[in-house]
Write a protein that holds these residues in place. Sequence first.
Motif, PDB file in Angstrom:
ATOM      1  N   ALA A 230       1.061  -1.349  -0.107  1.00 25.98           N
ATOM      2  CA  ALA A 230      -0.091   0.045   0.047  1.00 25.98           C
ATOM      3  C   ALA A 230       0.768   1.154   0.158  1.00 25.98           C
ATOM      4  N   SER A 231       0.439   2.245  -0.153  1.00 30.92           N
ATOM      5  CA  SER A 231       1.156   3.732  -0.092  1.00 30.92           C
ATOM      6  C   SER A 231       0.124   4.753   0.453  1.00 30.92           C
ATOM      7  N   ALA A 232       0.605   5.635   0.944  1.00 28.08           N
ATOM      8  CA  ALA A 232      -0.038   7.067   1.360  1.00 28.08           C
ATOM      9  C   ALA A 232       0.393   8.218   0.636  1.00 28.08           C
ATOM     10  N   SER A 233      -0.492   8.792  -0.107  1.00 33.23           N
ATOM     11  CA  SER A 233      -0.241  10.057  -0.754  1.00 33.23           C
ATOM     12  C   SER A 233      -0.514  11.243   0.112  1.00 33.23           C
ATOM     13  N   ILE A 234       0.355  11.935   0.097  1.00 28.26           N
ATOM     14  CA  ILE A 234       0.540  12.979   1.485  1.00 28.26           C
ATOM     15  C   ILE A 234       0.880  14.430   0.796  1.00 28.26           C
ATOM     16  N   LEU A 235       0.509  15.298   1.376  1.00 20.21           N
ATOM     17  CA  LEU A 235       0.879  17.058   1.234  1.00 20.21           C
ATOM     18  C   LEU A 235       1.254  17.673   2.647  1.00 20.21           C
ATOM     19  N   SER A 236       2.494  18.146   2.378  1.00 17.81           N
ATOM     20  CA  SER A 236       3.168  18.603   3.816  1.00 17.81           C
ATOM     21  C   SER A 236       3.693  19.955   3.451  1.00 17.81           C
ATOM     22  N   ASP A 237       3.515  20.776   4.547  1.00 20.44           N
ATOM     23  CA  ASP A 237       4.246  22.031   4.488  1.00 20.44           C
ATOM     24  C   ASP A 237       5.416  22.202   5.493  1.00 20.44           C
ATOM     25  N   GLY A 238       5.747  21.006   5.993  1.00 15.61           N
ATOM     26  CA  GLY A 238       6.931  20.733   6.841  1.00 15.61           C
ATOM     27  C   GLY A 238       6.627  20.750   8.177  1.00 15.61           C
ATOM     28  N   LYS A 239       5.195  21.207   8.502  1.00 22.57           N
ATOM     29  CA  LYS A 239       4.680  21.557   9.840  1.00 22.57           C
ATOM     30  C   LYS A 239       3.703  20.552  10.132  1.00 22.57           C
ATOM     31  N   CYS A 240       2.726  20.373   9.136  1.00 17.68           N
ATOM     32  CA  CYS A 240       1.430  19.997   9.010  1.00 17.68           C
ATOM     33  C   CYS A 240       1.278  18.887   7.659  1.00 17.68           C
ATOM     34  N   ALA A 241       1.088  17.834   7.874  1.00 20.07           N
ATOM     35  CA  ALA A 241       1.043  16.812   6.749  1.00 20.07           C
ATOM     36  C   ALA A 241      -0.623  16.214   6.665  1.00 20.07           C
ATOM     37  N   ILE A 242      -0.862  16.304   5.370  1.00 20.95           N
ATOM     38  CA  ILE A 242      -2.506  15.760   5.029  1.00 20.95           C
ATOM     39  C   ILE A 242      -2.427  14.423   4.412  1.00 20.95           C
ATOM     40  N   VAL A 243      -2.872  13.443   4.902  1.00 19.91           N
ATOM     41  CA  VAL A 243      -2.833  12.238   3.908  1.00 19.91           C
ATOM     42  C   VAL A 243      -4.196  12.316   3.087  1.00 19.91           C
ATOM     43  N   LEU A 244      -3.608  12.552   1.785  1.00 19.47           N
ATOM     44  CA  LEU A 244      -4.677  12.495   0.729  1.00 19.47           C
ATOM     45  C   LEU A 244      -5.558  11.225   0.423  1.00 19.47           C
ATOM     46  N   SER A 245      -4.740  10.469   0.413  1.00 14.38           N
ATOM     47  CA  SER A 245      -5.457   9.296   0.218  1.00 14.38           C
ATOM     48  C   SER A 245      -4.508   7.707   0.743  1.00 14.38           C
ATOM     49  N   ILE A 246      -4.769   6.935   1.057  1.00 17.39           N
ATOM     50  CA  ILE A 246      -4.439   5.508   1.296  1.00 17.39           C
ATOM     51  C   ILE A 246      -4.897   4.488   0.178  1.00 17.39           C
ATOM     52  N   ASN A 247      -3.835   3.932  -0.338  1.00 19.91           N
ATOM     53  CA  ASN A 247      -4.001   3.433  -1.818  1.00 19.91           C
ATOM     54  C   ASN A 247      -3.559   2.004  -1.750  1.00 19.91           C
TER      55      ASN A 247
END
Length: 447
Positions: free
Chosen positions: A212-229
């Motif tokens: 599996a994988s996690a697609s993530i968006l981060s600004d270095g302080k906060c991370a958003i898991v966009l999807s788990i695939n």
Amino acid sequence: MKSNKPKIAVIGANARALAKSAKSAGYETYLVDYFSDLDTLKSADHVFSMQKNPLEPNFREEYSREKLTDFAVEKLNGKVENVLLASSIGSDSGMIEKLKNYFKISGNNPGQVGRARNWEILMKIFNEFKINYPGTLIFDSFDTLQNNIKNLKIPYPVVIKPSVEKEFQTGLIDNEFQLNNFLDDAREKFKFKNKELRGKILIQEFIEGMPASASILSDGKCAIVLSINRQLIGIQKLNAPGRFTYCGYVIPAKLNNNLKSKISKITGKIISELGLVGSVGIDFVLKNNEFYFMEVNPRFQDTIDAVEKLASLSLRPRHASRGLASYDLAIAKFPRITRKHRNINLVEEHLKALDGKLNINLNINFANNNTNNNTEKYFAKGILFANKKIKTGNLSNISNICDIPAEGTVIHEGEPVCTIFAEGKNEPLAMENLFKKVKLINYRQGN
């Protein structure tokens, strides 16, 4: 006529989806790629392909990250300032170091990428935060490994892979004899290419489970898991040439919310400790509902097409009362949000995150959390490989396929033919629709 749009370049071995996203975001887009498929040529305003003969590409012989880097400098220098990196070049600190002499890298810098691929650093993080990972031995060279082959402390079967992504092919080794043969073969290939091994060699415990994988968006302080695939690895129906060949994905993975939350916290912590920014990914294996880390991809993932679709669907008002939003790395909690529908562009959101403007509304991972909801959608992607040397027919009139070669293109055994997309209200139906399309394409090729 001269364009007034801001310019951006995309560099990757197969970067059609990223170029298309950049163009949709309003940029005058330059694409440097190996492939020159029909839709790839339309994905950007300016396309430069490495292929010597588009009707008989030979990826194994013509492509390397070093060649792609030199080709990108040749074609883009003086034309564009900002570049986005896709595929394995975005995980290669050495190539990024070279490119940053000519361009502004809109993503993680060589130091960040180097940390993300350094298993000595990774294991310290995992041990500190009690994150599962496969037993791992690290060797500096093929010779050093071969000299210690009788002293391996990890039982067979083991996985052998490079610390630098795709420096050599990952293998599953059942015994000492196979490992010796693998090392001899790898040495010969490097000698034939007149190339030195970059990075290190990993011998790892084989964890059998769901990749599996996690697609993530981060600004270095906060991370958003966009999807788990769910990842499709070594799928025989797609003619995968190897046990660990990446063949696509199903998005989202069918998991309960407790497990999703656990994965989000773990992956968020890893991204935070590594200081990664923008659109990145983490590969892992789920075994008995336990997370086992595999690797970090400090670059755009292959999931762009489906993540943008799923995000745009999931942010509609009908989902406003559901789910959880972002994983705040500083305070470790999930704030509630109000969603407003709009189409999502991952390049746009990536660039905002680099500027510290992370959109916490984008956590779509928990949007489809009602397992009985008939409005659920699952997106499947399959990469179809050639099981022998073929000459393609006309594939341009088949719906829901991408990376379409021109009619009459010669595809060598083990190389990709095209990419197939399918949807379904559940994962089995999405996969069924995917394999129906495979049968149609095989029929068109006379297989």
